[in-house]
Design a protein around this motif. Structure first.
Motif, PDB file in Angstrom:
ATOM      1  N   GLN A  90      59.699 -76.059  33.621  1.00 42.41           N
ATOM      2  CA  GLN A  90      59.353 -74.656  33.416  1.00 42.41           C
ATOM      3  C   GLN A  90      57.974 -74.532  32.773  1.00 42.41           C
ATOM      4  N   THR A  91      57.669 -75.442  31.868  1.00 38.15           N
ATOM      5  CA  THR A  91      56.351 -75.415  31.208  1.00 38.15           C
ATOM      6  C   THR A  91      55.237 -75.603  32.228  1.00 38.15           C
ATOM      7  N   GLU A  92      55.409 -76.569  33.151  1.00 38.86           N
ATOM      8  CA  GLU A  92      54.392 -76.815  34.188  1.00 38.86           C
ATOM      9  C   GLU A  92      54.210 -75.579  35.070  1.00 38.86           C
ATOM     10  N   ILE A  93      55.338 -74.959  35.457  1.00 34.05           N
ATOM     11  CA  ILE A  93      55.260 -73.778  36.309  1.00 34.05           C
ATOM     12  C   ILE A  93      54.580 -72.625  35.569  1.00 34.05           C
ATOM     13  N   ARG A  94      54.969 -72.377  34.321  1.00 32.39           N
ATOM     14  CA  ARG A  94      54.393 -71.264  33.565  1.00 32.39           C
ATOM     15  C   ARG A  94      52.912 -71.498  33.285  1.00 32.39           C
ATOM     16  N   ASN A  95      52.541 -72.759  32.972  1.00 27.83           N
ATOM     17  CA  ASN A  95      51.131 -73.064  32.723  1.00 27.83           C
ATOM     18  C   ASN A  95      50.289 -72.877  33.980  1.00 27.83           C
ATOM     19  N   THR A  96      50.847 -73.291  35.138  1.00 30.29           N
ATOM     20  CA  THR A  96      50.120 -73.110  36.401  1.00 30.29           C
ATOM     21  C   THR A  96      49.926 -71.632  36.698  1.00 30.29           C
ATOM     22  N   LEU A  97      50.982 -70.840  36.543  1.00 26.40           N
ATOM     23  CA  LEU A  97      50.880 -69.404  36.809  1.00 26.40           C
ATOM     24  C   LEU A  97      49.913 -68.736  35.838  1.00 26.40           C
ATOM     25  N   ALA A  98      49.914 -69.165  34.584  1.00 24.75           N
ATOM     26  CA  ALA A  98      48.979 -68.600  33.603  1.00 24.75           C
ATOM     27  C   ALA A  98      47.539 -68.879  34.017  1.00 24.75           C
ATOM     28  N   GLY A  99      47.296 -70.071  34.576  1.00 23.77           N
ATOM     29  CA  GLY A  99      45.961 -70.405  35.060  1.00 23.77           C
ATOM     30  C   GLY A  99      45.500 -69.503  36.182  1.00 23.77           C
ATOM     31  N   PHE A 100      46.472 -68.897  36.901  1.00 21.84           N
ATOM     32  CA  PHE A 100      46.143 -67.969  37.984  1.00 21.84           C
ATOM     33  C   PHE A 100      46.428 -66.524  37.572  1.00 21.84           C
ATOM     34  N   LEU A 101      46.388 -66.285  36.239  1.00 20.81           N
ATOM     35  CA  LEU A 101      46.451 -64.956  35.619  1.00 20.81           C
ATOM     36  C   LEU A 101      47.811 -64.278  35.731  1.00 20.81           C
ATOM     37  N   PHE A 102      48.890 -65.043  35.918  1.00 17.68           N
ATOM     38  CA  PHE A 102      50.241 -64.500  35.855  1.00 17.68           C
ATOM     39  C   PHE A 102      50.836 -64.904  34.501  1.00 17.68           C
ATOM     40  N   THR A 103      50.833 -63.969  33.561  1.00 21.15           N
ATOM     41  CA  THR A 103      51.294 -64.271  32.200  1.00 21.15           C
ATOM     42  C   THR A 103      52.434 -63.335  31.815  1.00 21.15           C
ATOM     43  N   GLN A 104      53.161 -63.719  30.811  1.00 19.70           N
ATOM     44  CA  GLN A 104      54.254 -62.925  30.256  1.00 19.70           C
ATOM     45  C   GLN A 104      55.165 -62.384  31.358  1.00 19.70           C
ATOM     46  N   ASP A 105      55.370 -61.070  31.401  1.00 22.69           N
ATOM     47  CA  ASP A 105      56.320 -60.507  32.373  1.00 22.69           C
ATOM     48  C   ASP A 105      55.786 -60.509  33.803  1.00 22.69           C
ATOM     49  N   ASP A 106      54.478 -60.813  33.985  1.00 25.25           N
ATOM     50  CA  ASP A 106      53.922 -60.864  35.348  1.00 25.25           C
ATOM     51  C   ASP A 106      54.668 -61.869  36.218  1.00 25.25           C
ATOM     52  N   VAL A 107      55.187 -62.939  35.608  1.00 28.81           N
ATOM     53  CA  VAL A 107      55.819 -63.996  36.399  1.00 28.81           C
ATOM     54  C   VAL A 107      57.143 -63.524  37.004  1.00 28.81           C
ATOM     55  N   PHE A 108      57.682 -62.412  36.489  1.00 29.22           N
ATOM     56  CA  PHE A 108      58.954 -61.907  37.003  1.00 29.22           C
ATOM     57  C   PHE A 108      58.766 -60.752  37.999  1.00 29.22           C
ATOM     58  N   LYS A 109      57.515 -60.464  38.345  1.00 29.50           N
ATOM     59  CA  LYS A 109      57.254 -59.452  39.375  1.00 29.50           C
ATOM     60  C   LYS A 109      57.773 -59.933  40.728  1.00 29.50           C
ATOM     61  N   ASP A 110      58.204 -58.984  41.573  1.00 28.62           N
ATOM     62  CA  ASP A 110      58.547 -59.322  42.954  1.00 28.62           C
ATOM     63  C   ASP A 110      57.264 -59.605  43.726  1.00 28.62           C
ATOM     64  N   VAL A 111      57.278 -60.643  44.538  1.00 27.69           N
ATOM     65  CA  VAL A 111      56.098 -60.974  45.345  1.00 27.69           C
ATOM     66  C   VAL A 111      55.716 -59.795  46.236  1.00 27.69           C
ATOM     67  N   ALA A 112      56.733 -59.064  46.729  1.00 28.47           N
ATOM     68  CA  ALA A 112      56.467 -57.933  47.625  1.00 28.47           C
ATOM     69  C   ALA A 112      55.672 -56.826  46.943  1.00 28.47           C
ATOM     70  N   SER A 113      55.713 -56.763  45.607  1.00 29.74           N
ATOM     71  CA  SER A 113      55.023 -55.691  44.881  1.00 29.74           C
ATOM     72  C   SER A 113      53.605 -56.072  44.470  1.00 29.74           C
ATOM     73  N   LEU A 114      53.193 -57.313  44.747  1.00 25.70           N
ATOM     74  CA  LEU A 114      51.872 -57.781  44.311  1.00 25.70           C
ATOM     75  C   LEU A 114      50.758 -57.165  45.145  1.00 25.70           C
ATOM     76  N   SER A 115      49.582 -57.037  44.534  1.00 27.29           N
ATOM     77  CA  SER A 115      48.392 -56.594  45.263  1.00 27.29           C
ATOM     78  C   SER A 115      47.893 -57.727  46.152  1.00 27.29           C
TER      79      SER A 115
END
Length: 619
Positions: free
Chosen positions: A414-439
């Motif tokens: 989970q740490t690796e996944i969260r760190n990778t997403l943070a590097g691509f500006l998905f932090t905190q609750d952003d990681v729980f967004k639905d992909v369909a709702s993303l810009s």
């Protein structure tokens, strides 16, 4: 001043988008709004246009000002032809044309001076609106957006949504509003069309406000940059490259001034504290307190430092010979092109060429999403291929962001996944967004995160910078420059090409490999040169030859129309000289002038004759 928006505040729910933004526009200014995705650039454009309300602030327009905004153009009747739709941009000049014809009929019966004066006034206004050249202008602009003469007479219903967007842009440009609002105008255009649009906008006779993530486009078009950061606007004179330097200098000087002021505040506060209780110094302390209260406090301005942080690297090295393609013919029902090319370890090879020539088809063939028509290609020893394309990046998924990445990498923590997403500006609750709702930009960042975690030693990238804001583009460039593997990519972003490419594979009437970067490639192209050692690495099929011939024909027609317009203007100048005393009082001078006029007539007739011939060939 043509337009002023002041102290604009705009929120969507709990999210503040603009917090005191202001903008002034003068005639003929070319201004770019820049900032990260979601900073409020498009919102400010809509407020300027009047299609979006503001929570607070003011918007003042000059009397009679016309604003043109691409997103506000709609096609009510999908059954009419493109030509008839584009003619609507010239409704005023066509009404004048009709009035002229009617007045000509009146003059056949009535020769009074007032009728002649009315005709002269109509004629003057008709010429002012380019009455004799609007059809030529319509065709010239339309053809520069990758359309043909045949397309001009098709109904709108036969075009894709992307093509309709380009048609709407053509109509907007032809309508020539006082302020032209453009939001990402270079999307879906090839490099040739982008370069033409640069020149058109640079010479546009009125004001332009645009949003674009194409840095070279901004450098070539705008003369002022308005940055939106933390909801506020800051204006910089100059193009994008100058803005980067000026902003850095501004932040440094501002910080130095802030530090100096803080020291001064500390000194004054110490003096006040020291003398405020002493009778003979109390007035001194009071005056210093008043000075301190009136002081205009300097804010220590900080740049928005949130930036994409990617690190691409491969798990294994792989062989030095990465890819070998021999007589590789690609296409769908017919051959688009044939390629012979070798790719070696750590090459950064860019595939360039006009839209529709086969760039994406080539990369889809290499990743085996399509079968080659003939020929072969071979991947080298232990070559692991990672593929990014816009279609996959924009796919709709019912997963959350974190699940999308984790399902592709189930062995990761989970740490690796969260760190990778943070590097691509998905932090905190952003990681729980639905992909369909993303810009669009968020989906691209998620697709790049998935690609990075595969750790392949060969990356094939098809337009990887689309939908990314400028800071994310620059972060991606940095990470790919540090990447230890090989890259084959397609891009219309010339700055990305300039920074990334070590080799250029050009697909056109013939395919050529240029074993150097983009700047040197442009120099070769401008000089009409081809590297002798790698002069031809394939050829285009007969259908593509026809396509190239058609394009050359279209370009010649456009050139002829430009020459005609120039020659007709020169003829008018020569005719006006007949009314100058130095000519009508000297018959020798008048004879020379008449000869020049005759020569100009012959020149125009020659251009017209060739134009008619070319138009027949086009049909």
């Amino acid at each position: 001043m043509k337009l002023t928006v002041s102290n604009i505040y705009k929120s969507y729910g709990a999210q503040d988008v603009l917090s005191g933004a202001s903008l002034q526009i003068r005639a003929k200014e070319k201004v770019a709004l820049v900032g990260k995705n979601g900073c409020g650039k498009t919102t400010l454009l809509k407020i300027i246009d009047g299609s979006e309300t503001m929570d607070q602030g003011s918007r003042v327009l000059a009397s009679g000002l016309q604003i043109g905004y691409l997103s506000q153009i709609s096609f009510v009747d999908q059954d009419i032809t493109v030509y008839d739709e584009l003619l609507k941009a010239f409704d005023k000049v066509r009404q004048l044309e009709q009035s002229l014809r009617e007045q000509e009929e009146v003059l056949k019966q009535d020769h009074e001076q007032r009728q002649l004066d009315k005709y002269a006034k109509l004629l003057n206004e008709f010429e002012l609106y380019n009455g004799y050249g609007y059809d030529t202008e319509l065709r010239s602009v339309f053809f520069h957006f990758q359309f043909t003469e045949e397309d001009l007479y098709k109904p709108l219903s036969q075009f894709s949504s992307g093509q309709k967007t380009r048609i709407a842009l053509v109509k907007l440009l032809l309508s020539k509003p006082d302020i032209l609002l453009l939001d990402e105008p270079t999307n879906h255009l090839d490099i040739e069309s982008i370069e033409w649009l640069e020149g058109y906008l640079k010479g546009y006779p009125f004001a332009v406000i645009l949003v674009s993530h194409d840095r070279m486009f901004l450098d070539h078009v705008v003369d002022e940059i308005v940055e939106i950061e933390f909801g506020r606007t800051t204006r910089y004179v100059g193009n994008y490259s100058k803005y980067l330097k000026d902003k850095e200098e501004y932040l440094q000087k501002n910080h130095e001034a802030y530090l100096w002021q803080q020291k001064e505040i500390e000194r004054l506060e110490a003096l006040i504290e020291k003398f405020r209780y002493k009778k003979n110094k109390a007035s001194f302390a009071k005056s210093k307190q008043k000075y301190l209260d009136r002081m205009d406090r300097i804010r220590d301005v900080k740049a928005d430092s949130s930036m994409m942080k990617a690190r691409f690297y491969s798990y294994r090295k792989g062989g030095n010979d990465v890819l070998e393609a021999e007589h590789l013919q690609i296409g769908y029902d017919e051959v688009l092109c044939e390629v012979n090319v070798s790719v070696h370890a750590k090459d950064r090879m860019a595939i360039v060429g006009p839209n529709g020539i086969g760039k994406s088809t080539l990369v889809k063939t290499l990743v085996r999403q399509m079968e080659p028509i003939s020929g072969s290609f071979t991947w080298g020893h232990q070559i692991d291929v990672g593929y990014f394309d816009q279609e996959s990046a924009q796919k709709i998924s019912n997963k959350t962001v974190i699940d999308e990445l984790w399902d592709r990498n189930p062995m990761a923590t989970q740490t690796e996944i969260r760190n990778t997403l943070a590097g691509f500006l998905f932090t905190q609750d952003d990681v729980f967004k639905d992909v369909a709702s993303l810009s669009g930009g968020e989906r691209v960042r998620l697709a790049l995160a998935c690609l990075m975690m595969d750790h392949d030693n060969m990356l094939i990238l098809d337009e990887p910078t689309n939908h990314l804001d400028i800071p994310s583009k620059e972060a991606l460039e940095k990470s790919l420059q540090d990447y230890d593997g090989t890259i084959l990519f397609v891009s219309h972003d010339r700055m990305f090409l300039k920074k990334m490419a070590t080799h250029i594979l050009e697909i056109g009437q013939e395919c050529h490999l240029y074993p150097f970067g983009y700047d040197e490639y442009l120099t070769y192209k401008q000089n009409g040169q081809i590297p002798e050692e790698t002069s031809s690495v394939g050829s285009i099929s007969s259908s593509k030859t026809a396509h190239a011939d058609h394009k050359a024909l279209k370009n010649r027609i456009t050139k002829l129309e430009s020459l005609l317009e120039k020659a007709e203007a020169e003829l008018e100048e020569l005719r006006n000289l007949r009314y100058e005393p130095e000519y009508y009082q000297d018959f020798r001078q008048m004879e020379k002038l008449n000869e020049q006029i005759d020569q100009k007539h012959n020149e125009i007739n020659a251009y017209l004759s060739e134009w008619e011939e070319k138009m027949e060939q086009m049909e």
